[in-house]
Design an enzyme around this catalytic site. Structure first.
Site, PDB file in Angstrom:
ATOM      1  N   LYS A  78       0.873  -1.698   0.090  1.00 28.37           N
ATOM      2  CA  LYS A  78       0.324  -0.151   0.360  1.00 28.37           C
ATOM      3  C   LYS A  78       0.754   1.059   0.001  1.00 28.37           C
ATOM      4  CE  LYS A  78      -4.076   1.666   2.793  1.00 28.37           C
ATOM      5  NZ  LYS A  78      -4.613   1.884   3.463  1.00 28.37           N
ATOM      6  N   SER A 158      -9.390   2.448   2.941  1.00 25.18           N
ATOM      7  CA  SER A 158      -8.944   3.036   2.421  1.00 25.18           C
ATOM      8  C   SER A 158      -8.146   2.022   1.057  1.00 25.18           C
ATOM      9  CB  SER A 158      -8.350   3.783   3.001  1.00 25.18           C
ATOM     10  OG  SER A 158      -7.333   3.178   4.095  1.00 25.18           O
ATOM     11  N   SER A 182     -10.175  -0.142   6.851  1.00 28.85           N
ATOM     12  CA  SER A 182     -10.040  -0.198   5.598  1.00 28.85           C
ATOM     13  C   SER A 182      -9.000  -1.269   5.493  1.00 28.85           C
ATOM     14  CB  SER A 182      -8.867   1.369   6.096  1.00 28.85           C
ATOM     15  OG  SER A 182      -9.087   2.645   6.244  1.00 28.85           O
TER      16      SER A 182
END
Length: 495
Positions: A78, A158, A182
């Site tokens: 990420k 997210s 998330s």
């Protein structure tokens, strides 16, 4: 072996050990899948050179017989994790051009374990969002579609890029972070497994901060066994992170027996929300029946302060974000606005932050600054902190009464279309976190397991919440649920 990118971590590891496949072959298969999937906008910084170099080193290590479980396995990282010499922007314009001189502890541990980094994954800006629509790179897109409808769907947020990449078999697994859901919400939206470990289990050092008392890294994988393998590599004490727990990391995979006889699973009445879709309600009831059939005892429980969790979260998280994001000012790194003749330092701060932060980040910074201001600190921030303690106490009371894990829905709906919620009241978007934020406020481990499809053919997930530091037991309960649910659906390839 064809379609090597479709393997999970455990299958690929075993094939590597048997010499049926090399890490270079696995990596090349993933790199091709990534190049063919630009429509998903999941990978935003591709690193094929680093990937192939690490894959060759991993093959040599496997040959030498010195290879941990993650050795040679291609994964995505990420964009919130700092990676040395590779852009790490937290999906924000304000960090344009930032290439860290250091590696985050978690990505370093994965690299040390021999994992192969394929590139950086899309996300909501500074991890603020539930749909991956606040990214400077543009929306990440779910590989799933509703029936025959070709509307683009959100992979959740997210960690939307991570979820999309794992669900579409662009990588074998990915890192995510979870501040209010998330990891678990996007995992549920895309039919994969995502675990948020206990706060302090994974180091936060080198991960761009959103809300420091809530943020926690975790793996996003194709199944529970893979989650156990990757979590073990990510965990461990880090002296560079003052909140990192000095605890031994167990062999999580060895704890996956599937035997949950005699375990007490709590069903909290407060999670039965008004207007909850019948499909979610039905799936939840079926999940409880599956665990009961596997030998667990189902117990109705009460977590009385649950209804205050969302408002408390949306005071505490923006307050911490306002403080953490104050460092982005155009002075030392990242973007600096063009200044006019006569502009001073105040104008530089104002213009840089106005240009660099997206609307959602600006909104949360303003909310956070407001609740921390002298006149409102006690009315909002202090009160929210007290509510947080009450929520934590609710869980402690339930676990003290002998409950081993808690079963809830993971999300209040299946994935929705990109753009469907952005024009609405932002509170509608925040309601996506209704089942997940309590776990962050209490610092507990939580896992989302895919358990069924809705009438439009989209995945739905169930969440299990465990005792603090008891990820092994939680993973085993999730393993039993996964085995009973038998979820094997994959998105049809359209990209």
């Amino acid at each position: 072996m064809s379609d090597l990118n479709k393997l999970g971590l455990a299958e690929a590891r075993d094939a590597l050990r048997k010499g049926e496949v090399t890490s270079v072959e696995l990596t090349e298969s993933c790199l091709k899948a990534i190049d063919d999937a630009d429509a998903l906008n999941a990978f935003v910084h591709k690193t094929p050179e680093i990937a192939l170099e690490r894959a060759k080193a991993a093959d040599a290590r496997i040959k030498g017989g010195d290879a941990p479980s993650m050795c040679g396995l291609p994964i995505g990282i990420k964009d919130l994790f700092c990676t040395k010499g590779v852009p790490s922007q937290a999906a924000s314009k304000i960090l344009e051009g930032f290439k860290p001189e250091y590696e985050s502890t978690v990505s370093q541990q994965l690299a040390d374990a021999g994992a192969v980094m394929l590139g950086k994954l899309n996300m909501d800006e500074f991890a603020m969002g539930s749909s991956n629509e606040t990214s400077v790179y543009g929306n990440a897109v779910s590989p799933w579609r509703r029936g025959n409808d070709d509307a683009q769907l959100t992979p959740g947020g997210s960690s939307g890029g991570s979820a999309s990449a794992v669900a579409a078999d662009l990588c074998l697994a990915a890192t995510g972070t979870d501040t209010g859901g998330s990891i678990r919400q996007p995992a549920a939206f895309t039919g994969i497994t995502g675990i948020k470990p206990t706060y302090g289990r994974c180091s936060r050092w080198g991960i761009v901060a959103f809300a420091s008392s809530l943020d926690q890294a975790g793996p996003m994988t194709k199944n529970v066994r893979d989650a156990a393998i990757m979590l073990e590599a990510m965990c461990g004490h880090d002296p560079k992170d003052s909140t990192s727990a000095e605890l031994a990391v167990p062999n999580f995979e060895a704890m996956l027996t599937g035997d949950i006889k005699g375990k007490k699973i709590g069903i909290p009445k407060e999670y039965r929300m008004d207007g909850m879709p019948a499909e979610i309600e039905k799936l939840w009831a079926e999940g409880a029946e599956m665990l009961k059939a596997a030998g667990a005892e189902i117990v109705d429980i009460s977590l009385p302060h649950t209804k205050y969790a969302l408002p408390a979260y949306y005071v505490i998280a923006p307050a911490e974000a306002s403080s953490n994001l104050a460092r982005y000012d155009g002075v030392r790194y990242g973007r600096r606005a063009q200044l006019a003749q006569g502009d001073g330092i105040t104008e530089m701060y104002e213009k840089t932050r106005a240009e660099g932060f997206g609307h959602e980040v600006q909104r949360r910074v303003m909310v956070g600054t407001y609740v921390l201001s002298a006149g409102f600190y006690d009315a909002y921030y202090n009160r929210a902190r007290k509510v947080r303690t009450l929520i934590k106490n609710d869980f402690e009371d339930v676990f003290a009464a002998g409950i081993d894990a808690i079963l809830t829905p993971a999300t209040p709906s299946a994935s929705f279309g990109l753009g469907e919620m952005t024009d609405a009241d932002p509170v509608q978007m925040y309601l996506n976190d209704v089942f997940t934020v309590t776990v962050n406020l209490a610092g507990l481990p939580g896992i989302s397991v895919p358990a069924g499809l809705d009438k439009q053919g989209l995945p739905l997930g169930l969440q299990l919440i465990g005792r603090p530091w008891d990820e092994g037991d939680l993973l085993n309960t999730a393993y039993a649920l996964e085995s009973a649910a038998g979820f094997v659906a994959k998105p049809g390839k359209w990209w």
